[in-house]
Design a protein around this motif. Structure first.
Motif, PDB file in Angstrom:
ATOM      1  N   ASP A 120       0.831  -1.200   0.000  1.00  0.00           N
ATOM      2  CA  ASP A 120       0.000   0.000   0.000  1.00  0.00           C
ATOM      3  C   ASP A 120       0.862   1.246   0.000  1.00  0.00           C
ATOM      4  O   ASP A 120       1.964   1.277   0.584  1.00  0.00           O
ATOM      5  N   PRO A 123      -0.162   6.506   3.337  1.00  0.00           N
ATOM      6  CA  PRO A 123      -1.368   7.347   3.278  1.00  0.00           C
ATOM      7  C   PRO A 123      -1.206   8.729   3.879  1.00  0.00           C
ATOM      8  O   PRO A 123      -2.163   9.498   3.887  1.00  0.00           O
ATOM      9  N   GLU A 142      -7.655  10.996  10.288  1.00  0.00           N
ATOM     10  CA  GLU A 142      -8.612  10.040   9.724  1.00  0.00           C
ATOM     11  C   GLU A 142      -8.669  10.233   8.221  1.00  0.00           C
ATOM     12  O   GLU A 142      -8.666  11.368   7.732  1.00  0.00           O
ATOM     13  N   ALA A 143      -8.747   9.113   7.490  1.00  0.00           N
ATOM     14  CA  ALA A 143      -8.823   9.170   6.029  1.00  0.00           C
ATOM     15  C   ALA A 143      -9.471   7.887   5.531  1.00  0.00           C
ATOM     16  O   ALA A 143      -9.009   6.787   5.874  1.00  0.00           O
ATOM     17  N   ASP A 144     -10.539   8.048   4.728  1.00  0.00           N
ATOM     18  CA  ASP A 144     -11.200   6.903   4.090  1.00  0.00           C
ATOM     19  C   ASP A 144     -11.585   5.828   5.095  1.00  0.00           C
ATOM     20  O   ASP A 144     -11.234   4.646   4.970  1.00  0.00           O
ATOM     21  N   ASP A 145     -12.289   6.218   6.148  1.00  0.00           N
ATOM     22  CA  ASP A 145     -12.801   5.298   7.162  1.00  0.00           C
ATOM     23  C   ASP A 145     -11.675   4.533   7.866  1.00  0.00           C
ATOM     24  O   ASP A 145     -11.848   3.400   8.314  1.00  0.00           O
ATOM     25  N   ARG A 146     -10.508   5.140   7.911  1.00  0.00           N
ATOM     26  CA  ARG A 146      -9.387   4.534   8.623  1.00  0.00           C
ATOM     27  C   ARG A 146      -8.765   5.578   9.526  1.00  0.00           C
ATOM     28  O   ARG A 146      -8.766   6.774   9.210  1.00  0.00           O
ATOM     29  N   SER A 168      -1.988   2.348  10.128  1.00  0.00           N
ATOM     30  CA  SER A 168      -3.334   2.592   9.585  1.00  0.00           C
ATOM     31  C   SER A 168      -4.255   1.473  10.062  1.00  0.00           C
ATOM     32  O   SER A 168      -3.968   0.287   9.826  1.00  0.00           O
ATOM     33  N   SER A 170      -8.388   0.187  10.338  1.00  0.00           N
ATOM     34  CA  SER A 170      -9.757   0.393   9.866  1.00  0.00           C
ATOM     35  C   SER A 170     -10.694   0.660  11.047  1.00  0.00           C
ATOM     36  O   SER A 170     -10.642  -0.041  12.069  1.00  0.00           O
TER      37      SER A 170
END
Length: 480
Positions: A120, A123, A142-146, A168, A170
Motif C-alpha cells: 500500500d 497514506p 482520519e482518512a477513508d474510514d481509517r 493505519s 480500519s
C-alpha cells in the motif's frame, strides 16, 4: 404519560448513547496509538540511533525500493538505515499488525521507507512525518474510514527520534459496534415508549370510558329522557362516586318532573268533564231564560269556553314537556306552506292577508309533528293579534348550518317587557289569552336543539324567529 416517558428516554438514552459512542471512539484512538507505539518500540533496534546521521528525505514523499522480507507479507527496503535489514522483532511486529488487518510503515529520520506490511502507498504526506520527527509528538488523522497514527521511534540517546512509524487501522469494526449500540438503545427506547403508550391507553380508557358513559347519560337526561342512568361500573373511585351522585340526582329529578306533569295532566283532564257538563246546563238555562238572563248566561258561557281553552292549553303544555322524540328530517318549507294553507280560510274570514315565502327547499331536524304544532300556535297567535286588513308573513330559509323560520305580523306587537316574559306560562299580551301558545312553541323548539326569539317587526308588529338544526333531504316541489 407519553410526553413524560418520552422526555425521560430522551434525557437518558440519547446522552448514554453519545457518551458511550465517544468512549468507544476514544478507546479506539488510544488503542491505535498504543499499537503504533508498540510497533515503534519494536522498530527502535532496527533503526538504531539516527541522531546526527539522518539525511533529509526527498521532498513530497518517501522513497521505496524492492527489498527482502523477513516475515510473511512484510516488505523491507534494501537501502534502509545504514543498509541493514530490520531486526527480527520488527518483522514479527509487522506480521502481527498485518494479521490484525492493520497497515504499518517504518520510516527513518530521512523519511525513507525501512519496512512495511504490504504494498500500500503511504497514506500520509511527508510533511506530517517530518512534523512528528521534528516535534517528537504523535499525530492522529482520519482518512477513508481509517484511523492513521504517526508516532516517533525513540533514538538510542533519547535526544531525537530515530524514525517514525505510521499505523493505519480500519474503523469499520468500531463503527459497526457503535451502530449496534445505537440500534440497541433505539430498541430499548422504542420498547419503553411502546410499553408506556400501552399503559397510557389502558389508563385513558379506564378513566375515559365511564366519563363518556356519564356524559352520554347527562346528555340523554338533558334531552328529556328522565329514566337515563349512568352505570357505576369499573373506573376510578372518583368517577364511580360521580356516577352514583348523578343517578341520585336523576332519580329525584324524574320523580319531581313526572309528579308535576302528572298532576297538571290529571287536573286538566278532570276539569274537562265538569266544564262540559256546566256548559250543557247553561245552554239549557239559556233556552228558557228572558233576554237579560240569557245575556248573563252567554257571558258565563264565554268564560267557560275560555276556561276550556286554558285546560286544553295546560294539557298541551304537559304533553310538550313530557315528549321525547328522535329528530327526523322535515321539509320546513313544505310544512310552512301546508299550515299556511290550512289557516288561510280563517285569515280571509278576518280580513287578514297570509303569505308564505320559501324560494327554495329547506330541511330541518326535529321531532315528527313538532313543526306543525309550532306553526299552528304561532299562526293562531298572529291571527288573533292582527286587526282586519293586517298582514301575516311566514318565511323559511337557511341560516348558517341550520334552518330559520319567521312568522311576522303588523299587529300591535309587544313591549320589551312583554317579549321577555312571553315564553313563560300564562304570560299573554292579548286580552283573554291563555298565555300558553308561546310556552308550547318554546318547549318544542328547545327540545329539538333549536332556539326561539321575539323581536319587533319593522314598521310595527311582532316577529317570531325560530332557528332549528338543519338536515339533509330530497328536493321537493312546493305549491303556494
Amino acid at each position: 404519560m407519553l410526553a413524560l416517558i418520552g422526555a425521560v428516554l430522551a434525557t437518558s438514552v440519547i446522552p448514554l448513547g453519545i457518551i458511550t459512542t465517544g468512549h468507544a471512539r476514544d478507546t479506539f484512538r488510544a488503542d491505535t496509538v498504543l499499537a503504533a507505539r508498540s510497533l515503534a518500540g519494536a522498530a527502535e533496534e532496527s533503526l538504531g540511533d539516527q541522531s546526527g546521521t539522518g539525511r533529509p528525505g526527498p521532498a513530497g514523499g518517501t522513497r521505496a525500493a524492492a527489498g527482502t522480507g523477513t516475515a510473511a507479507g512484510t516488505r523491507v527496503q534494501a537501502g534502509g538505515s545504514h543498509g541493514r535489514p530490520p531486526a527480527r522483532e520488527t518483522a514479527l511486529a509487522l506480521a502481527r499488525a498485518r494479521r490484525a488487518g492493520q497497515s504499518a510503515w517504518v520510516l527513518d529520520t530521512a523519511g525513507h521507507l525501512v519496512a512495511t506490511t504490504g504494498r500500500d502507498r503511504l497514506p500520509v504526506p511527508a510533511a506530517a512525518v517530518a512534523a512528528v520527527l521534528t516535534t517528537g509528538q504523535p499525530r492522529i488523522t482520519e482518512a477513508d474510514d481509517r484511523l492513521l497514527a504517526v508516532v516517533p521511534v525513540d533514538g538510542a540517546r533519547r535526544s531525537a527520534p530515530a524514525g517514525a512509524v505510521v499505523l493505519s487501522r480500519s474503523a469499520a469494526e468500531m463503527e459497526r459496534r457503535v451502530s449496534a449500540l445505537w440500534t440497541w438503545l433505539a430498541a430499548v427506547g422504542g420498547g419503553g415508549l411502546l410499553a408506556a403508550a400501552m399503559i397510557a391507553v389502558a389508563l385513558t380508557r379506564w378513566v375515559s370510558r365511564p366519563l363518556s358513559t356519564l356524559a352520554a347519560a347527562a346528555q340523554g337526561l338533558g334531552g328529556g329522557a328522565l329514566g337515563t342512568r349512568a352505570p357505576a361500573g369499573p373506573g376510578p373511585p372518583e368517577v364511580r362516586r360521580l356516577a352514583t351522585a348523578f343517578n341520585t340526582m336523576a332519580g329525584r329529578l324524574e320523580t319531581l318532573v313526572h309528579g308535576s306533569t302528572a298532576t297538571m295532566a290529571d287536573v286538566s283532564h278532570q276539569l274537562r268533564t265538569p266544564l262540559a257538563a256546566l256548559r250543557l246546563r247553561l245552554d239549557v238555562l239559556a233556552a228558557d231564560a228572558d233576554p237579560a238572563t240569557a245575556a248573563e248566561l252567554a257571558g258565563a258561557q264565554g268564560e267557560i269556553a275560555r276556561l276550556s281553552r286554558l285546560v286544553d292549553g295546560l294539557l298541551a303544555v304537559a304533553r310538550a314537556e313530557n315528549v321525547v322524540t328522535e329528530p327526523v328530517p322535515v321539509a320546513a318549507g313544505e310544512v310552512a306552506s301546508d299550515r299556511a294553507g290550512a289557516w288561510r280560510p280563517v285569515a280571509e274570514e278576518r280580513g287578514v292577508t297570509l303569505t308564505v315565502d320559501c324560494p327554495r327547499p329547506v330541511w330541518a331536524s326535529l321531532g315528527e309533528g313538532h313543526l306543525e304544532q309550532i306553526l299552528d300556535n304561532l299562526l293562531a297567535n298572529a291571527l288573533d293579534a292582527v286587526p282586519p286588513d293586517g298582514h301575516v308573513r311566514v318565511s323559511a330559509g337557511t341560516a348558517g348550518q341550520g334552518t330559520r323560520l319567521t312568522v311576522a305580523d303588523d299587529g300591535p306587537g309587544m313591549t320589551p317587557q312583554q317579549r321577555e316574559a312571553a315564553f313563560r306560562r300564562f304570560a299573554s299580551a292579548t286580552p283573554g289569552g291563555a298565555g300558553l301558545g308561546l310556552a308550547i312553541v318554546h318547549r318544542l323548539v328547545t327540545v329539538s336543539g333549536g332556539s326561539a326569539a321575539l323581536s319587533e317587526t319593522p314598521g310595527g308588529g311582532l316577529t317570531v324567529t325560530i332557528d332549528l338544526p338543519g338536515a339533509a333531504g330530497t328536493r321537493t316541489l312546493y305549491r303556494f
